[in-house]
Design a protein around this motif. Structure first.
Motif, PDB file in Angstrom:
ATOM      1  N   MET A 142       0.824  -1.260   0.107  1.00 22.74           N
ATOM      2  CA  MET A 142      -0.002   0.023   0.016  1.00 22.74           C
ATOM      3  C   MET A 142       0.804   1.211  -0.071  1.00 22.74           C
ATOM      4  O   MET A 142       1.528   1.541   1.022  1.00 22.74           O
ATOM      5  CB  MET A 142      -0.916  -0.054   1.060  1.00 22.74           C
ATOM      6  CG  MET A 142      -1.809   1.296   1.472  1.00 22.74           C
ATOM      7  SD  MET A 142      -3.058   0.879   2.438  1.00 22.74           S
ATOM      8  CE  MET A 142      -3.555   2.413   3.143  1.00 22.74           C
ATOM      9  N   LYS A 143       0.850   1.773  -1.112  1.00 19.52           N
ATOM     10  CA  LYS A 143       1.760   3.148  -1.447  1.00 19.52           C
ATOM     11  C   LYS A 143       1.223   4.369  -0.435  1.00 19.52           C
ATOM     12  O   LYS A 143       0.138   4.607  -0.492  1.00 19.52           O
ATOM     13  CB  LYS A 143       1.679   3.520  -2.827  1.00 19.52           C
ATOM     14  CG  LYS A 143       3.127   3.687  -3.317  1.00 19.52           C
ATOM     15  CD  LYS A 143       3.150   3.456  -4.928  1.00 19.52           C
ATOM     16  CE  LYS A 143       2.313   4.021  -5.726  1.00 19.52           C
ATOM     17  NZ  LYS A 143       2.522   3.876  -7.262  1.00 19.52           N
ATOM     18  N   ARG A 187       0.552   8.122   0.034  1.00 15.69           N
ATOM     19  CA  ARG A 187       0.104   9.063  -1.166  1.00 15.69           C
ATOM     20  C   ARG A 187       0.756  10.434  -0.835  1.00 15.69           C
ATOM     21  O   ARG A 187       1.287  10.623   0.392  1.00 15.69           O
ATOM     22  CB  ARG A 187      -1.236   9.500  -1.100  1.00 15.69           C
ATOM     23  CG  ARG A 187      -2.283   8.294  -1.270  1.00 15.69           C
ATOM     24  CD  ARG A 187      -3.430   8.654  -1.510  1.00 15.69           C
ATOM     25  NE  ARG A 187      -3.555   9.617  -2.990  1.00 15.69           N
ATOM     26  CZ  ARG A 187      -4.655   9.457  -3.563  1.00 15.69           C
ATOM     27  NH1 ARG A 187      -5.941   8.848  -3.140  1.00 15.69           N
ATOM     28  NH2 ARG A 187      -4.822  10.204  -4.588  1.00 15.69           N
ATOM     29  N   ASP A 238       3.049  12.019  -9.496  1.00 15.72           N
ATOM     30  CA  ASP A 238       1.672  11.466  -9.570  1.00 15.72           C
ATOM     31  C   ASP A 238       0.987  12.039  -8.527  1.00 15.72           C
ATOM     32  O   ASP A 238      -0.051  11.329  -7.803  1.00 15.72           O
ATOM     33  CB  ASP A 238       1.225  10.194  -9.818  1.00 15.72           C
ATOM     34  CG  ASP A 238      -0.179   9.920 -10.358  1.00 15.72           C
ATOM     35  OD1 ASP A 238      -0.737  10.864 -10.873  1.00 15.72           O
ATOM     36  OD2 ASP A 238      -0.682   9.050  -9.919  1.00 15.72           O
ATOM     37  N   GLN A 256      -2.083  13.558  -6.186  1.00 13.82           N
ATOM     38  CA  GLN A 256      -3.286  13.813  -6.352  1.00 13.82           C
ATOM     39  C   GLN A 256      -3.806  14.560  -5.056  1.00 13.82           C
ATOM     40  O   GLN A 256      -3.407  14.148  -3.948  1.00 13.82           O
ATOM     41  CB  GLN A 256      -4.001  12.467  -6.206  1.00 13.82           C
ATOM     42  CG  GLN A 256      -3.546  11.348  -7.509  1.00 13.82           C
ATOM     43  CD  GLN A 256      -4.362  11.708  -8.845  1.00 13.82           C
ATOM     44  OE1 GLN A 256      -4.788  12.874  -8.721  1.00 13.82           O
ATOM     45  NE2 GLN A 256      -3.633  11.383  -9.918  1.00 13.82           N
ATOM     46  N   PRO A 257      -4.561  15.749  -5.381  1.00 14.45           N
ATOM     47  CA  PRO A 257      -4.932  16.489  -4.366  1.00 14.45           C
ATOM     48  C   PRO A 257      -5.748  15.783  -3.131  1.00 14.45           C
ATOM     49  O   PRO A 257      -6.677  14.882  -3.866  1.00 14.45           O
ATOM     50  CB  PRO A 257      -5.588  17.670  -4.960  1.00 14.45           C
ATOM     51  CG  PRO A 257      -5.810  17.142  -5.984  1.00 14.45           C
ATOM     52  CD  PRO A 257      -4.911  16.123  -6.509  1.00 14.45           C
ATOM     53  N   ASN A 258      -5.653  15.706  -1.900  1.00 13.72           N
ATOM     54  CA  ASN A 258      -6.756  15.296  -1.041  1.00 13.72           C
ATOM     55  C   ASN A 258      -7.771  16.201  -0.952  1.00 13.72           C
ATOM     56  O   ASN A 258      -8.013  17.130  -0.279  1.00 13.72           O
ATOM     57  CB  ASN A 258      -6.096  15.178   0.342  1.00 13.72           C
ATOM     58  CG  ASN A 258      -6.787  14.328   1.364  1.00 13.72           C
ATOM     59  OD1 ASN A 258      -8.195  14.398   1.194  1.00 13.72           O
ATOM     60  ND2 ASN A 258      -6.389  13.597   2.154  1.00 13.72           N
ATOM     61  N   ALA A 259      -8.909  15.578  -1.631  1.00 18.10           N
ATOM     62  CA  ALA A 259     -10.147  16.417  -1.648  1.00 18.10           C
ATOM     63  C   ALA A 259     -10.774  16.552  -0.461  1.00 18.10           C
ATOM     64  O   ALA A 259     -11.490  17.660  -0.145  1.00 18.10           O
ATOM     65  CB  ALA A 259     -11.281  15.783  -2.608  1.00 18.10           C
ATOM     66  N   ALA A 308      -9.276  16.952   2.711  1.00 18.83           N
ATOM     67  CA  ALA A 308      -8.578  18.100   3.359  1.00 18.83           C
ATOM     68  C   ALA A 308      -8.952  19.314   2.722  1.00 18.83           C
ATOM     69  O   ALA A 308      -9.153  20.323   3.443  1.00 18.83           O
ATOM     70  CB  ALA A 308      -7.016  17.732   3.317  1.00 18.83           C
ATOM     71  N   ASN A 358      -9.394  10.652  -5.308  1.00 17.41           N
ATOM     72  CA  ASN A 358      -9.027  11.933  -4.541  1.00 17.41           C
ATOM     73  C   ASN A 358     -10.121  12.341  -3.457  1.00 17.41           C
ATOM     74  O   ASN A 358      -9.644  12.854  -2.295  1.00 17.41           O
ATOM     75  CB  ASN A 358      -9.039  13.090  -5.449  1.00 17.41           C
ATOM     76  CG  ASN A 358      -7.879  12.862  -6.388  1.00 17.41           C
ATOM     77  OD1 ASN A 358      -7.137  12.088  -6.477  1.00 17.41           O
ATOM     78  ND2 ASN A 358      -7.897  13.763  -7.661  1.00 17.41           N
ATOM     79  N   ARG A 385     -11.269  10.161  -1.714  1.00 17.14           N
ATOM     80  CA  ARG A 385     -10.909   9.307  -0.498  1.00 17.14           C
ATOM     81  C   ARG A 385     -11.976   8.132  -0.148  1.00 17.14           C
ATOM     82  O   ARG A 385     -12.564   8.089   0.736  1.00 17.14           O
ATOM     83  CB  ARG A 385     -10.591   9.806   0.700  1.00 17.14           C
ATOM     84  CG  ARG A 385      -9.217  10.925   0.413  1.00 17.14           C
ATOM     85  CD  ARG A 385      -8.163  10.095   0.007  1.00 17.14           C
ATOM     86  NE  ARG A 385      -6.820  10.694  -0.079  1.00 17.14           N
ATOM     87  CZ  ARG A 385      -6.178  11.453  -0.879  1.00 17.14           C
ATOM     88  NH1 ARG A 385      -6.915  11.755  -2.030  1.00 17.14           N
ATOM     89  NH2 ARG A 385      -5.015  12.117  -0.754  1.00 17.14           N
ATOM     90  N   GLU A 406      -3.151  -0.224  -4.930  1.00 17.00           N
ATOM     91  CA  GLU A 406      -1.824   0.511  -4.506  1.00 17.00           C
ATOM     92  C   GLU A 406      -2.511   1.398  -3.236  1.00 17.00           C
ATOM     93  O   GLU A 406      -1.804   1.434  -2.065  1.00 17.00           O
ATOM     94  CB  GLU A 406      -1.139   1.057  -5.411  1.00 17.00           C
ATOM     95  CG  GLU A 406      -0.347   0.008  -6.218  1.00 17.00           C
ATOM     96  CD  GLU A 406       0.243   0.842  -7.544  1.00 17.00           C
ATOM     97  OE1 GLU A 406       0.321   2.150  -7.646  1.00 17.00           O
ATOM     98  OE2 GLU A 406       0.704  -0.015  -8.355  1.00 17.00           O
TER      99      GLU A 406
END
Lengths: 342, 342
Positions: A1-2, A4, A47, A49-52, A54, B116, B118, B141
């Motif tokens: 599990m990468k 982010r 890559d 990806q914004p945390n929507a 937050a 994004n 989540r 991932e």
DNA sequence: TCAATTTACACAAACGTTTGTATTTGTTGG
DNA sequence: CCAACAAATACAAACGTTTGTGTAAATTGA
């Protein structure tokens, strides 16, 4: 599990701060073009990806739109939904679709869930049970834009978009009259919903205009299902003075009537005509084809979405609520096209 | 615009801290019953609504499930969606429904948007264009549970739930054979999708078992729309040696065929039989009724949802991916019930 | 050349929760 | 009566952004 990568990771690698990265990514002024380019490049590399979530927490905007409909398996609603999605997705919004199954309780529940989820707007078509609207007041109080479509809540001072149900009915019934039917029954829904009241009014007005008698005994209110259509068609045909046509406020109960009549080997349209409302897909597939009123559902959805976008962009205060009424279109199929006028 | 009351407001009024209020509201241990009661009461008094966004940010759980389907206006999919919703809503989850319109690009876009946002899990039925799956790898991932239903991605080691398409086809074609049809054509979809490959295999196996010849010329791959059905029915019937039945992997192209045949006044089912797949609502409404294979869509949706819930509750690591296959059911209607066996 | 202005960035607080740990208070046993 | 412990609560950091303000460096104008 990468794990982010976050804005902070990017900032660290570039020896700058999260705020700069954030502004660079959104192309806000006050950041040099060189820095913006560097940020974009790194973001791409990892890559990012914004945390929507937050973002939503801080900005108070979730970029999500809630849509509440009675059911998604009605062609009308699924088509409206498609229209909405097409438009708002382009503008970066997500859509949460909620089905009330025409239950008031579900409607209230969903309103709460959507408010808790901090959606930016809610588009609603009312359920059959909805006679009160305090759950919708909460939406307005929360400063969230609220738009009704099709089945609207007339007491509320918000934007509404609907079709001209009166006109649709009027056209449908006038067509029946023109075809030579002169004792036309009506299947309607609850009077407290605008759509059914207006459809009934259009029906009555069309009869009046043709100097046909209004007979309350053949104006029937039911739940507009296929079963109700069958049941009430039977009731009508067993009367001393049965109708020679049925105009239903729903394709489903029109279908019920049609199935009953076919089973009893009535000749449609010669002996009795049938007209529905909504132009559900099946109306063109059954035999005979069911004459119906098309509501431009896709357009209606797009319109809804555009109004929503305008409203959120202008801010709740700077937007004048409006009422928009689309003209429906009568689609004449075989179920009402009498060859022999009596 | 009313300001929403937060946990902090409640804490202040009770002379306690946000953490205590938070735990009290969730009924966690370590808080006295007296305090819990006081908190609950105050929360009710002010109609406290938790901020799902804030909660999601901190806890890393959004309590949202993403569902990606080709289109919501298919009875099969809208029914699956209803099933999913029924189950997960009870468990406190929201559902975000996304329509790909069978476009790969949309599918990829939606995966990104959902990641994004989540979401806690994604349920997918593949679009017709999808031959690659790196966008789905990203989901795995990210540690987000991924479940495929109906049109699955076979290369991926995740939970899949589908119906036994082979068996459905086999039953359908065997039925046609039993009715005396012996030159049965097939409309299928792209071979890289499990459902269409299996349906075709079931068709072939049923023919083989009955010692009927497999003729590649009457096995047609198209995009399974009504139009394609019409077009290819025409093509088939204009052959030197036309088929006496059509088994379509989709109700829509079966409908197309049926409409073409009716227009050309072929006798259905006596001259030619037609069978579809999916048990769309219209199959029971048209004339003649279209024999079709029911996929237990509602059950399938519920099953999906239950598997999702189990997977999130157990945590990504402690869940063994599985494959679940439901048995479909052949619904025999008039379009394949030959009265006269030739 | 120097004050005034602009540009580009850094700093820090905030959004409303959740959660690990510290602290206080009360209870128990020897 | 006090150490040991449990229960109840307080404290503080964290989640990943966004945004208002502070500040240095660069630029401008007279």
């Amino acid at each position: 599990m990468k794990k982010r990568v976050t804005i902070q990771d990017l900032a660290k690698e570039l020896n700058t701060t999260p705020s700069t990265v954030s502004r660079a990514l959104r192309d806000l002024p006050g950041i040099s073009e060189a820095m913006k380019e560097a940020v974009r490049e790194l973001a791409k590399k990892y890559d990012y990806q914004p945390n929507a979530i937050a973002s939503g927490l801080r900005s108070g905007k979730s970029n999500t739109l809630g849509v509440i409909v009675p059911r998604v398996n009605r062609d009308f609603f699924s088509s409206v939904i498609s229209g909405i999605e097409d438009v708002v997705f382009e503008a970066g919004y997500n859509v949460i679709i909620c089905q009330t199954h025409d239950r008031l309780e579900k409607e209230q529940q969903y309103i709460n869930t959507l408010l808790n989820g901090r959606v930016d707007g809610i588009l609603v078509s009312l359920g059959l049970e909805t006679r009160e609207h305090c759950h919708f007041e909460k939406v307005v109080e929360a400063g969230i834009s609220l738009i009704f479509f099709d089945r609207v809540c007339e007491e509320m001072d918000v934007t509404k978009i609907m079709i001209d149900d009166f006109d649709g009915s009027f056209k449908a019934v006038s067509h029946l009259v023109k075809m030579g039917y002169n004792r036309i029954a009506h299947f309607g829904g609850p009077d407290f919903l605008n759509v059914y009241r207006n459809r009934k009014d259009g029906y009555i007005r069309a009869l009046e205009k043709s100097n046909l008698k209004i007979d309350e005994r053949i104006i029937i209110q039911n739940d507009l299902t296929v079963e109700a259509g069958k049941r009430d068609a039977e009731r009508l045909m067993k009367m001393d003075n049965p109708p020679d046509a049925i105009f239903s406020a729903s394709d489903y109960s029109a279908l019920g009537a049609l199935l009953y009549l076919k089973e009893k080997t009535y000749e449609i349209p010669d002996q009795i005509g049938v007209v529905g409302f909504s132009n559900e897909k099946f109306t063109s597939l059954i035999d005979p084809g069911l004459t119906s009123v098309d509501q431009h559902s896709d357009e209606l959805g797009k319109y809804c979405a555009e109004l929503f976008l305008e409203e959120v962009n202008r801010g709740a205060g700077n937007f004048v609520p409006r009422k928009i009424i689309l003209n429906p279109k009568l689609l004449i199929r075989r179920s009402s096209q009498r060859k022999v006028k009596i």
